[in-house]
Design a protein around this motif. Sequence first.
Motif, mmCIF file in Angstrom:
data_model
loop_
_atom_site.group_PDB
_atom_site.id
_atom_site.type_symbol
_atom_site.label_atom_id
_atom_site.label_comp_id
_atom_site.label_asym_id
_atom_site.label_seq_id
_atom_site.Cartn_x
_atom_site.Cartn_y
_atom_site.Cartn_z
ATOM 1 N N THR A 6 16.088 15.793 14.521
ATOM 2 C CA THR A 6 16.246 15.911 13.077
ATOM 3 C C THR A 6 16.675 14.583 12.467
ATOM 4 O O THR A 6 17.198 13.706 13.161
ATOM 5 C CB THR A 6 17.296 16.993 12.743
ATOM 6 N N SER A 7 16.440 14.452 11.178
ATOM 7 C CA SER A 7 16.911 13.274 10.457
ATOM 8 C C SER A 7 18.413 13.387 10.237
ATOM 9 O O SER A 7 18.920 14.445 9.864
ATOM 10 C CB SER A 7 16.199 13.158 9.109
ATOM 11 N N SER A 8 19.115 12.294 10.457
ATOM 12 C CA SER A 8 20.566 12.289 10.235
ATOM 13 C C SER A 8 20.896 12.178 8.754
ATOM 14 O O SER A 8 22.028 12.419 8.344
ATOM 15 C CB SER A 8 21.199 11.114 10.982
ATOM 16 N N VAL B 253 0.819 -1.206 0.000
ATOM 17 C CA VAL B 253 0.000 0.000 0.000
ATOM 18 C C VAL B 253 0.858 1.262 0.000
ATOM 19 O O VAL B 253 0.569 2.215 -0.706
ATOM 20 C CB VAL B 253 -0.942 0.000 1.227
ATOM 21 N N LEU B 254 1.913 1.275 0.799
ATOM 22 C CA LEU B 254 2.845 2.403 0.856
ATOM 23 C C LEU B 254 4.272 1.870 0.884
ATOM 24 O O LEU B 254 4.520 0.795 1.422
ATOM 25 C CB LEU B 254 2.613 3.252 2.115
ATOM 26 N N SER B 255 5.187 2.618 0.320
ATOM 27 C CA SER B 255 6.596 2.230 0.387
ATOM 28 C C SER B 255 7.298 3.052 1.459
ATOM 29 O O SER B 255 6.922 4.193 1.727
ATOM 30 C CB SER B 255 7.280 2.441 -0.967
ATOM 31 N N SER B 256 8.304 2.466 2.082
ATOM 32 C CA SER B 256 8.987 3.170 3.161
ATOM 33 C C SER B 256 10.417 2.671 3.289
ATOM 34 O O SER B 256 10.826 1.712 2.626
ATOM 35 C CB SER B 256 8.233 2.970 4.481
ATOM 36 N N TRP B 257 11.177 3.340 4.131
ATOM 37 C CA TRP B 257 12.521 2.907 4.495
ATOM 38 C C TRP B 257 12.775 3.383 5.917
ATOM 39 O O TRP B 257 11.954 4.082 6.508
ATOM 40 C CB TRP B 257 13.556 3.483 3.528
ATOM 41 N N LEU C 65 17.264 7.333 17.368
ATOM 42 C CA LEU C 65 15.948 6.718 17.230
ATOM 43 C C LEU C 65 15.803 6.217 15.799
ATOM 44 O O LEU C 65 15.954 6.989 14.849
ATOM 45 C CB LEU C 65 14.847 7.734 17.548
ATOM 46 N N ILE C 66 15.525 4.920 15.637
ATOM 47 C CA ILE C 66 15.309 4.346 14.317
ATOM 48 C C ILE C 66 13.806 4.315 14.048
ATOM 49 O O ILE C 66 13.036 3.746 14.822
ATOM 50 C CB ILE C 66 15.886 2.924 14.221
ATOM 51 N N ALA C 67 13.388 4.951 12.961
ATOM 52 C CA ALA C 67 11.964 5.019 12.631
ATOM 53 C C ALA C 67 11.808 5.050 11.120
ATOM 54 O O ALA C 67 12.779 5.226 10.378
ATOM 55 C CB ALA C 67 11.331 6.257 13.261
ATOM 56 N N SER C 68 10.576 4.907 10.668
ATOM 57 C CA SER C 68 10.315 4.944 9.231
ATOM 58 C C SER C 68 10.416 6.367 8.707
ATOM 59 O O SER C 68 10.449 7.338 9.472
ATOM 60 C CB SER C 68 8.922 4.384 8.927
ATOM 61 N N ARG C 69 10.418 6.496 7.398
ATOM 62 C CA ARG C 69 10.521 7.820 6.777
ATOM 63 C C ARG C 69 9.339 8.713 7.136
ATOM 64 O O ARG C 69 9.448 9.941 7.130
ATOM 65 C CB ARG C 69 10.625 7.689 5.261
ATOM 66 N N PHE C 70 8.198 8.117 7.474
ATOM 67 C CA PHE C 70 7.013 8.908 7.786
ATOM 68 C C PHE C 70 7.135 9.639 9.117
ATOM 69 O O PHE C 70 6.411 10.607 9.369
ATOM 70 C CB PHE C 70 5.773 8.010 7.794
ATOM 71 N N PHE C 71 8.049 9.202 9.968
ATOM 72 C CA PHE C 71 8.274 9.888 11.233
ATOM 73 C C PHE C 71 8.711 11.332 10.991
ATOM 74 O O PHE C 71 8.450 12.221 11.805
ATOM 75 C CB PHE C 71 9.339 9.136 12.036
#
Length: 213
Positions: free
Chosen positions: A207-209, A117-121, A190-196
């Motif tokens: 912030t995103s690293s 349904v959705l793509s992520s990383w 913190l490891i999270a999906s791109r939607f975070f």
Amino acid sequence: MKNSDLYRLYYFLLFLFAFFGHSFILNAQEKDESETLRVGVYNNPPKIFINEKGEADGIFIDLLEVIAEKEDLQLRFVTGEWNELKQQLTEDEIDLLPDVAYSRKRDSLYVLNSIPVLSSWLDAYTLKDTELESLSDLQNKKVGVLKGSVQEEFFEEFAKKNLKLQYSTLTYDDYQASVEALYNKDIDVLIASRFFYFTKHVNGKITSSGIIF
């Protein structure tokens, strides 16, 4: 609900969201007669969450409501924590759990739609003053992940087997708890999906690293 009704919704999801990356989980057990589909909802904005009015909201909810209207199905939303809802699905207390990433273990337990349904990383998030330029910088760091998530499973396998890194993993029931741990410096990353990235938590202090995997 009839088993045929469940699979009618299941296959509609397959074709409607033919070119997208998270999955809907659907319980494969036989259902009783009912017009209501019990849907698990947990807080993971913007994909799925409870809004300020106390209503189920998000990308998955919008799509599911359109499908339910077309298929003449009623939805009853059941709120809870991620692990709690997974257990309810296993015990047949809910019928469907949106926003579930694929894993072999989950595929062996549930009926998963084969077209995502959705793509992520995955992305590594830190406090703004934390230096993190490459995956090797995770050495000896304290890493936070959601308990029972595919992030935890994938990160453990990828980092330990491929990068031979030494680090500590701490798990949390939801993103709010993991964000508080980051502010309190109980964890470094913190490891999270791109939607975070699109949530209120990424506010200049967090912030995103730029490290994705």
